[in-house]
Design an enzyme around this catalytic site. Structure first.
Site, short mmCIF file in Angstrom:
data_model
loop_
_atom_site.label_atom_id
_atom_site.label_comp_id
_atom_site.label_asym_id
_atom_site.label_seq_id
_atom_site.Cartn_x
_atom_site.Cartn_y
_atom_site.Cartn_z
N TYR A 115 -12.41 -2.07 -3.93
CA TYR A 115 -12.95 -2.14 -2.57
C TYR A 115 -14.47 -2.02 -2.53
O TYR A 115 -15.03 -1.70 -1.47
CB TYR A 115 -12.30 -1.07 -1.69
N GLU A 148 -9.80 -11.08 -7.50
CA GLU A 148 -8.89 -9.93 -7.37
C GLU A 148 -7.71 -10.04 -8.34
O GLU A 148 -7.28 -9.04 -8.91
CB GLU A 148 -8.39 -9.83 -5.92
N LYS A 202 0.82 -1.22 0.00
CA LYS A 202 0.00 0.00 0.00
C LYS A 202 0.86 1.28 0.00
O LYS A 202 2.06 1.24 0.26
CB LYS A 202 -0.94 -0.03 1.22
N ASN A 242 -2.08 0.26 6.71
CA ASN A 242 -1.52 -0.97 7.29
C ASN A 242 -0.66 -1.76 6.30
O ASN A 242 -0.52 -2.97 6.42
CB ASN A 242 -2.64 -1.82 7.90
N HIS A 299 -2.29 -5.41 1.50
CA HIS A 299 -3.57 -6.07 1.30
C HIS A 299 -3.30 -7.53 0.95
O HIS A 299 -2.32 -7.82 0.26
CB HIS A 299 -4.35 -5.43 0.12
P1 IDP Z 1 -7.94 -6.72 5.71
O1 IDP Z 1 -7.12 -5.79 4.84
O2 IDP Z 1 -7.17 -7.20 6.90
O3 IDP Z 1 -8.57 -7.86 4.93
P2 IDP Z 1 -10.59 -5.48 5.76
O4 IDP Z 1 -11.56 -5.60 6.88
O5 IDP Z 1 -10.87 -6.26 4.51
O6 IDP Z 1 -9.13 -5.83 6.33
O7 IDP Z 1 -10.48 -3.93 5.42
C1 IDP Z 1 -9.87 -3.49 4.22
C2 IDP Z 1 -8.96 -2.34 4.54
O8 IDP Z 1 -9.75 -1.24 4.99
C3 IDP Z 1 -7.96 -2.57 5.68
O9 IDP Z 1 -6.80 -3.26 5.27
C4 IDP Z 1 -7.66 -1.15 6.11
O10 IDP Z 1 -6.76 -0.50 5.18
C5 IDP Z 1 -9.04 -0.50 5.98
N1 IDP Z 1 -9.78 -0.57 7.25
C6 IDP Z 1 -10.35 -1.68 7.81
N2 IDP Z 1 -10.96 -1.39 8.97
C7 IDP Z 1 -10.78 -0.04 9.13
C8 IDP Z 1 -11.18 0.87 10.17
O11 IDP Z 1 -11.85 0.51 11.16
N3 IDP Z 1 -10.80 2.18 10.01
C9 IDP Z 1 -10.08 2.60 8.93
N4 IDP Z 1 -9.69 1.77 7.94
C10 IDP Z 1 -10.03 0.47 8.05
MG MG Z 2 -9.99 -7.76 3.41
#
Ligand code: IDP
Ligand code: MG
Length: 140
Positions: free
Chosen positions: A51, A128, A11, A114, A117
Site C-alpha cells: 500500500y 501487484e 481481506k 471492505n 482488494h
Molecule cells: P479501493 O480498494 O476501492 O481501490 P482505495 O482508494 O485504493 O480503494 O483505498 C485502498 C483501501 O484503503 C480501501 O479498500 C480501504 O480498505 C481503505 N480506505 C480507503 N479510503 C478509506 C477511508 O476514507 N478511511 C479508511 N480506510 C479507507
Molecule cells: Mg485501490
C-alpha cells in the site's frame, strides 16, 4: 476485449467471518477464473510495501494495521476485461455507495474493512501480481 489478469485479495474482515467461499463464488459466477490462490498472513513490511501508493493518505497506518490483523487470501483472477470486471463485482470502496449485489454491498463492514482488494488498472495489476506471486504459482 482482451483476456487480462488482475490481483484480488480477500481481506481479514472476510476471512474472520468465514466468507471466502461466498466471495470466490461472486468472482466465478461473473466469469472470472482463479488462476492462482494462496492464504497468507502479511507482516507490517508486506502491507506497507503493497500500500506504499497510499503512504501519504490519512488512513494509511490504520489500513496497514487492518491488513495485518488476520489471514488474507491472495488470488490472480483471469478473464475478458478482468481488471474492470473485478472492480464491478467488488463494488464501490465505501459499502454505503456500493451497488446491490456487489461483494462490498453484501459483505463489507466499513469503508476500511471492505472485504476485498482489486487492482485498479492493467498496469497496477501486473505490478501487484508480481509482488504477490512467482510465475510458477500462476497455474491456470
Ligand atoms: P479501493 O480498494 O476501492 O481501490 P482505495 O482508494 O485504493 O480503494 O483505498 C485502498 C483501501 O484503503 C480501501 O479498500 C480501504 O480498505 C481503505 N480506505 C480507503 N479510503 C478509506 C477511508 O476514507 N478511511 C479508511 N480506510 C479507507
Ligand atoms: Mg485501490
Amino acid at each position: 476485449m482482451a483476456v487480462e489478469r488482475t490481483l484480488s485479495i480477500i481481506k481479514p474482515d472476510a476471512t474472520r467471518r468465514n466468507l471466502t467461499g461466498k466471495i470466490i463464488d461472486k468472482f466465478e459466477s461473473a466469469g472470472l477464473r482463479v488462476v492462482a490462490q494462496k492464504r497468507a498472513r502479511w507482516s507490517q513490511a508486506d502491507a506497507e510495501k503493497f500500500y506504499a501508493v497510499h503512504a501519504e493518505r490519512p488512513f494509511y497506518n490504520d489500513l496497514v494495521a487492518f491488513m495485518t490483523s488476520g489471514p488474507i487470501v491472495l488470488q490472480v483472477l483471469e478473464g475478458e476485461g478482468a481488471v474492470a470486471k473485478n472492480r464491478e463485482v467488488m463494488g464501490a470502496t465505501n459499502p454505503a455507495d456500493a451497488a446491490v449485489g456487489t461483494i462490498r454491498k453484501e459483505f463489507a463492514e466499513s469503508i476500511e474493512a471492505n472485504s476485498v482488494h482489486g487492482s485498479d488498472s492493467a498496469e497496477n495489476a501486473a505490478i501487484e501480481i508480481a509482488m504477490c506471486f512467482s510465475d510458477g504459482e500462476i497455474v491456470g
